[in-house]
Design a protein around this motif. Structure first.
Motif, PDB file in Angstrom:
ATOM      1  N   ASP A 274       0.926  -1.282   0.026  1.00  0.00           N
ATOM      2  CA  ASP A 274      -0.030   0.000  -0.130  1.00  0.00           C
ATOM      3  C   ASP A 274       0.892   1.106   0.116  1.00  0.00           C
ATOM      4  O   ASP A 274       0.718   2.114  -0.712  1.00  0.00           O
ATOM      5  N   ASN A 275       2.025   1.118   0.835  1.00  0.00           N
ATOM      6  CA  ASN A 275       2.692   2.344   0.977  1.00  0.00           C
ATOM      7  C   ASN A 275       3.471   2.599  -0.278  1.00  0.00           C
ATOM      8  O   ASN A 275       3.562   3.809  -0.981  1.00  0.00           O
ATOM      9  N   ILE A 276       3.851   1.603  -1.053  1.00  0.00           N
ATOM     10  CA  ILE A 276       4.646   1.728  -2.178  1.00  0.00           C
ATOM     11  C   ILE A 276       3.647   2.338  -3.395  1.00  0.00           C
ATOM     12  O   ILE A 276       3.931   3.262  -3.848  1.00  0.00           O
ATOM     13  N   ALA A 277       2.455   1.769  -3.354  1.00  0.00           N
ATOM     14  CA  ALA A 277       1.573   2.048  -4.291  1.00  0.00           C
ATOM     15  C   ALA A 277       1.115   3.736  -4.230  1.00  0.00           C
ATOM     16  O   ALA A 277       0.751   4.317  -5.160  1.00  0.00           O
ATOM     17  N   LYS A 278       1.139   4.138  -2.954  1.00  0.00           N
ATOM     18  CA  LYS A 278       0.485   5.561  -2.742  1.00  0.00           C
ATOM     19  C   LYS A 278       1.607   6.475  -2.509  1.00  0.00           C
ATOM     20  O   LYS A 278       1.488   7.815  -2.698  1.00  0.00           O
ATOM     21  N   GLY A 279       2.841   6.000  -2.132  1.00  0.00           N
ATOM     22  CA  GLY A 279       3.846   6.757  -1.535  1.00  0.00           C
ATOM     23  C   GLY A 279       4.651   7.321  -2.794  1.00  0.00           C
ATOM     24  O   GLY A 279       4.611   6.910  -3.778  1.00  0.00           O
ATOM     25  N   ASP A 280       5.557   8.450  -2.107  1.00  0.00           N
ATOM     26  CA  ASP A 280       6.691   8.847  -3.091  1.00  0.00           C
ATOM     27  C   ASP A 280       7.732   8.323  -2.713  1.00  0.00           C
ATOM     28  O   ASP A 280       8.257   8.686  -1.498  1.00  0.00           O
ATOM     29  N   HIS A 281       8.152   7.483  -3.532  1.00  0.00           N
ATOM     30  CA  HIS A 281       9.445   6.755  -2.766  1.00  0.00           C
ATOM     31  C   HIS A 281      10.908   7.401  -3.350  1.00  0.00           C
ATOM     32  O   HIS A 281      11.904   7.100  -3.298  1.00  0.00           O
ATOM     33  N   GLY A 282      10.682   8.733  -4.129  1.00  0.00           N
ATOM     34  CA  GLY A 282      11.771   9.546  -4.501  1.00  0.00           C
ATOM     35  C   GLY A 282      12.871   8.736  -5.302  1.00  0.00           C
ATOM     36  O   GLY A 282      12.358   7.875  -6.347  1.00  0.00           O
ATOM     37  N   ASP A 283      13.991   8.847  -4.837  1.00  0.00           N
ATOM     38  CA  ASP A 283      15.171   8.096  -5.711  1.00  0.00           C
ATOM     39  C   ASP A 283      15.038   6.668  -4.924  1.00  0.00           C
ATOM     40  O   ASP A 283      15.965   5.888  -5.403  1.00  0.00           O
ATOM     41  N   ALA A 284      14.617   6.622  -3.843  1.00  0.00           N
ATOM     42  CA  ALA A 284      14.343   5.325  -3.260  1.00  0.00           C
ATOM     43  C   ALA A 284      15.832   4.729  -2.688  1.00  0.00           C
ATOM     44  O   ALA A 284      15.897   3.420  -2.664  1.00  0.00           O
ATOM     45  N   LYS A 285      16.776   5.637  -2.503  1.00  0.00           N
ATOM     46  CA  LYS A 285      18.034   4.978  -2.065  1.00  0.00           C
ATOM     47  C   LYS A 285      18.277   5.283  -0.643  1.00  0.00           C
ATOM     48  O   LYS A 285      19.417   4.777  -0.052  1.00  0.00           O
TER      49      LYS A 285
ATOM     50  N   HIS B 207       9.860   0.417 -17.384  1.00  0.00           N
ATOM     51  CA  HIS B 207      10.349   1.198 -16.182  1.00  0.00           C
ATOM     52  C   HIS B 207      11.702   1.296 -16.025  1.00  0.00           C
ATOM     53  O   HIS B 207      12.514   2.130 -15.451  1.00  0.00           O
ATOM     54  N   LEU B 208      12.507   0.104 -16.524  1.00  0.00           N
ATOM     55  CA  LEU B 208      13.951   0.001 -16.611  1.00  0.00           C
ATOM     56  C   LEU B 208      14.687   0.694 -17.438  1.00  0.00           C
ATOM     57  O   LEU B 208      15.289   0.440 -18.597  1.00  0.00           O
ATOM     58  N   ASN B 209      14.940   1.847 -16.845  1.00  0.00           N
ATOM     59  CA  ASN B 209      16.047   2.697 -17.516  1.00  0.00           C
ATOM     60  C   ASN B 209      17.030   3.401 -16.772  1.00  0.00           C
ATOM     61  O   ASN B 209      17.200   4.625 -16.706  1.00  0.00           O
ATOM     62  N   GLY B 210      17.643   2.898 -15.861  1.00  0.00           N
ATOM     63  CA  GLY B 210      18.317   3.315 -14.588  1.00  0.00           C
ATOM     64  C   GLY B 210      18.538   2.505 -13.709  1.00  0.00           C
ATOM     65  O   GLY B 210      18.708   1.278 -13.761  1.00  0.00           O
ATOM     66  N   ASP B 211      18.200   2.904 -12.374  1.00  0.00           N
ATOM     67  CA  ASP B 211      18.252   2.169 -11.351  1.00  0.00           C
ATOM     68  C   ASP B 211      17.258   1.176 -11.287  1.00  0.00           C
ATOM     69  O   ASP B 211      15.898   1.355 -11.432  1.00  0.00           O
ATOM     70  N   LYS B 212      17.556  -0.100 -10.998  1.00  0.00           N
ATOM     71  CA  LYS B 212      16.680  -1.209 -10.812  1.00  0.00           C
ATOM     72  C   LYS B 212      15.615  -1.317  -9.917  1.00  0.00           C
ATOM     73  O   LYS B 212      14.410  -1.546 -10.017  1.00  0.00           O
ATOM     74  N   ASN B 213      16.167  -0.966  -8.605  1.00  0.00           N
ATOM     75  CA  ASN B 213      15.219  -0.883  -7.568  1.00  0.00           C
ATOM     76  C   ASN B 213      14.139   0.136  -7.674  1.00  0.00           C
ATOM     77  O   ASN B 213      12.986  -0.053  -7.266  1.00  0.00           O
ATOM     78  N   LEU B 214      14.489   1.341  -8.580  1.00  0.00           N
ATOM     79  CA  LEU B 214      13.403   2.268  -8.729  1.00  0.00           C
ATOM     80  C   LEU B 214      12.394   1.830  -9.509  1.00  0.00           C
ATOM     81  O   LEU B 214      11.172   1.937  -9.521  1.00  0.00           O
ATOM     82  N   ALA B 215      12.814   1.006 -10.508  1.00  0.00           N
ATOM     83  CA  ALA B 215      12.179   0.295 -11.418  1.00  0.00           C
ATOM     84  C   ALA B 215      11.138  -0.481 -11.068  1.00  0.00           C
ATOM     85  O   ALA B 215       9.729  -0.724 -11.461  1.00  0.00           O
ATOM     86  N   ILE B 216      11.675  -1.419  -9.907  1.00  0.00           N
ATOM     87  CA  ILE B 216      10.781  -2.197  -9.307  1.00  0.00           C
ATOM     88  C   ILE B 216       9.746  -1.546  -8.710  1.00  0.00           C
ATOM     89  O   ILE B 216       8.437  -1.953  -8.599  1.00  0.00           O
ATOM     90  N   LEU B 217      10.008  -0.553  -7.743  1.00  0.00           N
ATOM     91  CA  LEU B 217       8.931   0.348  -7.240  1.00  0.00           C
ATOM     92  C   LEU B 217       7.955   0.885  -7.957  1.00  0.00           C
ATOM     93  O   LEU B 217       6.841   0.820  -7.744  1.00  0.00           O
ATOM     94  N   ASP B 218       8.500   1.369  -9.050  1.00  0.00           N
ATOM     95  CA  ASP B 218       7.524   1.893 -10.252  1.00  0.00           C
ATOM     96  C   ASP B 218       6.750   0.980 -10.686  1.00  0.00           C
ATOM     97  O   ASP B 218       5.445   1.169 -10.930  1.00  0.00           O
ATOM     98  N   THR B 219       7.097  -0.420 -10.990  1.00  0.00           N
ATOM     99  CA  THR B 219       6.155  -1.437 -11.464  1.00  0.00           C
ATOM    100  C   THR B 219       5.243  -1.713 -10.612  1.00  0.00           C
ATOM    101  O   THR B 219       4.122  -1.944 -10.752  1.00  0.00           O
ATOM    102  N   ILE B 220       5.779  -2.162  -9.158  1.00  0.00           N
ATOM    103  CA  ILE B 220       4.521  -2.148  -8.132  1.00  0.00           C
ATOM    104  C   ILE B 220       3.537  -1.165  -7.941  1.00  0.00           C
ATOM    105  O   ILE B 220       2.493  -1.343  -7.916  1.00  0.00           O
ATOM    106  N   LYS B 221       4.062  -0.116  -7.778  1.00  0.00           N
ATOM    107  CA  LYS B 221       3.398   1.183  -8.079  1.00  0.00           C
ATOM    108  C   LYS B 221       1.962   1.187  -9.142  1.00  0.00           C
ATOM    109  O   LYS B 221       0.987   1.264  -8.995  1.00  0.00           O
ATOM    110  N   GLU B 222       2.435   0.781 -10.246  1.00  0.00           N
ATOM    111  CA  GLU B 222       1.671   0.746 -11.480  1.00  0.00           C
ATOM    112  C   GLU B 222       0.758  -0.718 -11.298  1.00  0.00           C
ATOM    113  O   GLU B 222      -0.509  -0.420 -11.657  1.00  0.00           O
TER     114      GLU B 222
END
Ligand code: ADP
Ligand code: MG
Length: 713
Positions: A421-432, A504-519
């Protein structure tokens, strides 16, 4: 205290009867035996096939057959069989002796077992169901060795038979069994999962799904079983008044195991260990006379074979101990039914469990992504999962005492749900940063495994720490289909998630995973339900969420012939449209036949057992004697007369319904039987059970629930 007693019991019995180290795998042509008996190059090639799914190099088959032959003869086996899982219930075997025809000329036994006998056999297969896939002119069916599941020797009485796990196909290559689709689905899952893993930066040789099957069953005295035509002919009691105690005291679960039951369990385990079935747990279940066993999980194909073997061994060994095993999903009304909890996960050849929570931030995010893959698959194909457990016995179990309902939902637990839920609604920024890690709740994840104790027992599909547990599977069912279905659903979901992740994969992998989950998570969230699945509220809530609620096997099986599902199985090469339709045809035939048998058995028991007994009671009791006419007796007599005439009339009605039923084709009959015959049968049962409350035990013709369920209490 109880635990201690229970443990002492095990140590004592094993100590007396068997040496676990010596007995385990003694009748399996295991890797250890292969290594000892095969030349190194042959062994290596065979292992390549077993582990990595490489096509079997046929040139080694002769050497393998020779080694198997020598090993088998040393063990004293005289026959061999291709052991397979036809579309009917159970398994099939046709034993052939090792004697070759040349024996006749030579006058001494000439033993023959070559690669030809190992690889393929042609049983006279015309009576196995094919759902129309085989017309009589091409009735031939072939069994073909499955080298990925080890051969073994079954001891039954004085016989010892070499069993070669096999698939069963028609002359034209159509799958006629339950194993082939499972093998094909593992292949599909391997391709799709490797693709997603590759996007995540992981190379792996091979992945496969893992299965640990908890098997529930009832164990009752053979004498009582023999006296109940319903148990013998249909596997469940069609009449029988609830015992006053039932499971009300809830004292059976995990209680001390009775000695006679323990003797059976140990004997079963002994036979199971010989052929490498790693049973590890045994305990009393909730209902009286109900028990459970569970082996250690393995590759889904092997675990499925072993569960099949166990289901065959259980009744055979129970009889040695004066018991009968009931594998039916609902043998008794008003106490718990039996299921087969299907613990499922996906593992790489390097030993990584994709549903393991992981040890660091990177692994944890990947774990969450795989959880979303599962959710996506289950959400999209909930109907198919329901169809995979559509067997007649489950109609009485799902949604009844302590069983998940016909609505498929997934339990994740609050921690994982909150994080998603947090990932879906949250703003994870650069997630690092650590802040993000904490704000998403990811620091909670490592505790989830420890949280297992309060996991939701009411869910049909629950995350349990490092695997998913599909609990709607029926106790008498083959695990081939449910797991072939889960694998296929997962293959599709892996592909869909890969597609989104690539975007979503065009840079940081973790960010792409978070964006995928968010979608994807907001779309699939309706499938997550952490509350009480047994409650009325949930049924209403599920309707609002648009989740299917399918309560009968008949309705669930209709899902199989929907175009979208045929396309799914075709796309992943698990079942052709023809094969899927054939399964539907066979299931309809089986369902309608069973309904007819049940109705006829009930009519037989009422007419030949209950009615004559009630009449005898009327006669013996003096109730109809003129001089017994006092108000209270008149009242009782009127009550009994009413019950008796209702019983007789509704039994006659059932006969009339059966006449209509018999004029219908299988599909119409299955529907009519599910709704009309069963409801009339319930009516008859209500009258019979009420009468049972009045008739003395020595006149009542069948053993009662008190006899059957509580005889050793
Ligand atoms: P329960 O409390 O539900 O009885 P257990 O931890 O005893 O749970 O496990 C039940 C079954 O799950 C066992 O057969 C076990 O081997 C199996 N299991 C454990 N891990 C996995 C896994 N990764 N994949 C499949 N099955 C598993
Ligand atoms: Mg369990």
């Amino acid at each position: 205290m109880i635990q201690l007693f229970y443990l002492c019991g095990i140590i004592h019995t094993i100590g007396d009867n068997m040496n676990l180290k010596e007995i385990y795998g003694i009748n399996t042509f295991s890797r250890k035996v292969m290594k000892e008996r095969l030349p190194k190059d042959v062994y290596d090639k065979l292992i390549q096939t077993i582990e990595n799914g490489a096509v079997l190099d046929i040139s080694i088959a002769g050497t393998v057959a020779q080694a198997i032959k020598e090993w088998t003869l040393e063990k004293g086996a005289t026959h061999y069989t291709h052991w397979f899982q036809p579309l009917s219930r159970g398994t099939a075997e046709k034993h052939d002796s090792f004697l070759s025809p040349e024996t006749l000329n030579n006058g001494e036994a000439i033993i023959k077992f070559t690669k030809n006998e190992l690889i393929q056999a042609e049983p006279d297969a015309s009576s196995f169901p094919s759902g129309g896939m085989r017309s009589t002119f091409e009735a031939r069916g072939y069994t073909v060795w499955d080298p990925t599941s080890p051969v073994f020797i079954i001891e039954n009485g004085v016989s010892k038979t070499l069993c070669i796990p096999s698939i069963f196909t028609s002359y034209t290559g159509d799958a006629l069994d339950k194993k082939t689709p499972l093998l094909r689905s593992n292949k599909a899952l391997n391709i799709s999962t490797k693709k997603l893993l590759k996007l995540l930066g992981h190379e792996t040789k091979r992945i496969h799904s893992t299965l640990g099957a908890e098997q529930e069953y009832f164990l009752i005295y053979k004498e009582y079983y023999q006296m109940r035509p319903d148990l013998r002919l249909t596997g469940r009691t069609l009449i029988g008044r609830e015992s006053p105690r039932g499971q009300k005291l809830e004292d059976h679960y995990f209680g001390t195991i009775r000695t006679d039951v323990l003797d059976f369990m140990v004997d079963l385990e002994k036979e199971a260990y010989k052929i490498s079935i790693p049973i590890t747990t045994r305990h009393n279940e909730v209902a009286p006379s109900q028990f459970e066993l569970a082996p250690i999980f393995e590759n889904v194909n092997i675990a499925n074979d072993k569960n099949k073997l166990l289901m065959e061994m259980m009744p055979r060994i129970a009889r040695r101990h004066g018991f009968e095993v009931l594998l039916h999903e609902k043998p008794f009304k008003a106490v718990n039914g039996s299921g087969k909890h299907n613990n499922y996960s996906i593992m790489t050849s390097e030993g990584r469990n994709l549903f393991d929570i992981g040890n660091n931030y990177d692994e944890q995010l990947e774990f969450l992504l795989f959880v979303c893959v599962m959710l996506k698959g289950v959400y999209k194909r909930a109907e198919l999962l329901r169809a995979s457990v559509a067997i007649p016995g489950n109609d009485f179990r799902l949604g009844a005492n302590e069983a998940p309902p016909g609505i498929i939902s997934v339990f994740l637990g609050s921690t994982i749900t909150d994080i998603l839920d947090n990932i879906a609604k949250g703003d994870h920024g650069d997630a690092k940063t650590d802040d993000v890690f904490v704000s998403l709740g990811l620091d909670q994840l490592p505790h989830v495994k420890l949280d297992n104790s309060d996991r939701n027992r009411t869910s049909p599909f629950a995350f349990t720490g490092n695997k998913f547990e599909f609990r709607a599977v029926g106790s008498s069912q083959s695990l081939g289909f449910p797991n072939a279905f889960i694998n296929t659903i997962m293959s599709e979901a892996m592909d869909e998630v890969s597609e989104i992740l690539s975007k979503h994969l065009n840079g940081d992998k973790n960010l792409a995973i978070l964006d995928t989950i968010k979608e994807i998570y907001p779309q699939i969230k309706p499938i997550v339900f952490n509350g009480n699945n047994y409650s009325e509220d949930w049924v209403n809530e599920a309707v609002k969420r648009g989740l299917p609620n399918i309560s009968t096997a008949y309705d669930a099986l209709q899902v199989l012939i929907k175009d979208e599902n045929k396309q799914l199985f075709e796309k992943y090469n698990v079942l052709t449209s023809k094969e899927l339709t054939a399964r539907y045809t066979i299931d309809m035939d089986h369902l309608s036949s069973l309904l007819e048998i049940e109705a006829n058995t009930l009519i037989y028991m009422i007419n030949n057992g209950i009615i004559p007994s009630v009449l005898r009671y009327f006669n013996d009791s003096g109730l109809f004697n003129e001089r017994m006419s006092i108000a209270v007796v008149d009242k009782l007599r009127d009550e009994l007369i009413e019950l008796f005439s209702n019983l007789k009339n509704s039994t006659d009605d059932l006969k009339d319904l059966l006449t209509q039923f018999q004029k219908m084709d299988d599909v119409h009959a299955a529907k009519f039987g599910t709704y009309e015959l069963r409801s009339k049968m319930e009516e008859i049962r209500a009258y019979s059970d009420a009468l049972e409350g009045h008739i003395p035990e020595d006149i009542w013709p069948y053993p009662t629930y008190i006899d059957i369920l509580h005889s050793a209490d």
